[in-house]
Design a protein around this motif. Structure first.
Motif, PDB file in Angstrom:
ATOM      1  N   TYR A   1      57.531  33.345  22.807  1.00 43.38           N
ATOM      2  CA  TYR A   1      56.764  32.212  23.305  1.00 43.38           C
ATOM      3  C   TYR A   1      55.420  32.180  22.600  1.00 43.38           C
TER       4      TYR A   1
ATOM      5  N   PRO B   1      61.193  31.002  35.364  1.00 44.10           N
ATOM      6  CA  PRO B   1      60.142  31.931  35.791  1.00 44.10           C
ATOM      7  C   PRO B   1      60.694  32.990  36.747  1.00 44.10           C
ATOM      8  N   ALA B   2      60.277  34.234  36.552  1.00 36.29           N
ATOM      9  CA  ALA B   2      60.734  35.334  37.405  1.00 36.29           C
ATOM     10  C   ALA B   2      60.298  35.127  38.854  1.00 36.29           C
TER      11      ALA B   2
ATOM     12  N   ARG C   1      52.516  30.902  35.406  1.00 38.28           N
ATOM     13  CA  ARG C   1      52.102  32.023  34.562  1.00 38.28           C
ATOM     14  C   ARG C   1      52.903  33.261  34.925  1.00 38.28           C
ATOM     15  N   GLY C   2      52.987  34.179  33.984  1.00 42.96           N
ATOM     16  CA  GLY C   2      53.655  35.447  34.248  1.00 42.96           C
ATOM     17  C   GLY C   2      54.951  35.595  33.474  1.00 42.96           C
ATOM     18  N   ARG C   3      55.816  36.438  34.009  1.00 41.92           N
ATOM     19  CA  ARG C   3      57.070  36.777  33.337  1.00 41.92           C
ATOM     20  C   ARG C   3      58.129  35.691  33.532  1.00 41.92           C
ATOM     21  N   TRP C   4      58.853  35.415  32.452  1.00 46.06           N
ATOM     22  CA  TRP C   4      59.967  34.481  32.456  1.00 46.06           C
ATOM     23  C   TRP C   4      61.196  35.203  31.922  1.00 46.06           C
ATOM     24  N   HIS C   5      62.360  34.721  32.338  1.00 46.51           N
ATOM     25  CA  HIS C   5      63.633  35.236  31.836  1.00 46.51           C
ATOM     26  C   HIS C   5      64.353  34.123  31.087  1.00 46.51           C
TER      27      HIS C   5
ATOM     28  N   LYS D   1      69.510  37.424  32.496  1.00 44.74           N
ATOM     29  CA  LYS D   1      68.263  37.999  31.981  1.00 44.74           C
ATOM     30  C   LYS D   1      68.504  38.558  30.581  1.00 44.74           C
TER      31      LYS D   1
ATOM     32  N   ASP E   1      63.289  38.417  27.950  1.00 50.76           N
ATOM     33  CA  ASP E   1      62.101  38.088  28.754  1.00 50.76           C
ATOM     34  C   ASP E   1      60.951  37.714  27.841  1.00 50.76           C
ATOM     35  N   PHE E   2      60.018  36.946  28.398  1.00 50.98           N
ATOM     36  CA  PHE E   2      58.768  36.636  27.692  1.00 50.98           C
ATOM     37  C   PHE E   2      57.717  36.340  28.753  1.00 50.98           C
ATOM     38  N   SER E   3      56.477  36.277  28.336  1.00 53.26           N
ATOM     39  CA  SER E   3      55.377  36.001  29.272  1.00 53.26           C
ATOM     40  C   SER E   3      54.657  34.720  28.883  1.00 53.26           C
TER      41      SER E   3
END
Length: 149
Positions: free
Chosen positions: A41, A73-74, A122-126, A143, A146-148
């Motif tokens: 990302y 988004p996680a 915002r934060g961690r995404w799968h 999963k 992952d990216f942020s």
């Protein structure tokens, strides 16, 4: 050579040939396999748009029919159950190119506008992936990478 040795040797060869045929048939019945999955990302900067790119290798003895990709988004409602195959049927597809043998390299890329980035959690995404082969067998990895944000 005695007749008993010849018969034993022939019987052994038949058993081994049958086992090889079974192994090949079994290998052909496997669902697609995902390997080397990565997500990257890049946030928009100044007047440049950002992007999300995802790449994976899919191995399917029957050939790759489609690869669907969903970034999620996680910290969302999907976190409890994860995306299902039915959910994935409605999302965008990756582009796949042959990578040798029964393997295809599949890439999904989307532009991220400043507006999209501003409203995204915002934060961690799968990244979830649904790979389907030409025989209709599929593999769902909710999963795969992952990216942020």
């Amino acid at each position: 050579m005695s007749r008993r040795i010849v018969i034993s040797t022939v019987a052994g060869a038949v058993v081994l040939a049958g086992a090889d045929a079974f192994a090949l048939a079994y290998a052909g019945d496997q669902p697609p396999a995902l390997t080397d999955s990565t997500a990257r990302y890049a946030a928009p900067v100044a007047d440049r748009a950002g992007s999300l790119s995802f790449t994976t290798e899919v191995t399917a003895s029957a050939g790759v029919k489609s690869v669907k990709v969903l970034a999620w988004p996680a910290a969302s409602s999907l976190a409890k159950k994860g995306p299902t195959a039915e959910d994935m049927a409605q999302v965008e597809s990756a582009r796949c190119t042959p990578a040798g043998g029964h393997t295809a390299r599949c890439t999904y890329r989307v532009t991220v506008s400043r507006g999209d980035a501003g409203t995204s959690p915002r934060g961690r995404w799968h990244v979830a992936v649904l790979a389907t082969d030409e025989d209709g067998r599929s593999t769902l990895d909710t999963k795969a990478a992952d990216f942020s944000v």
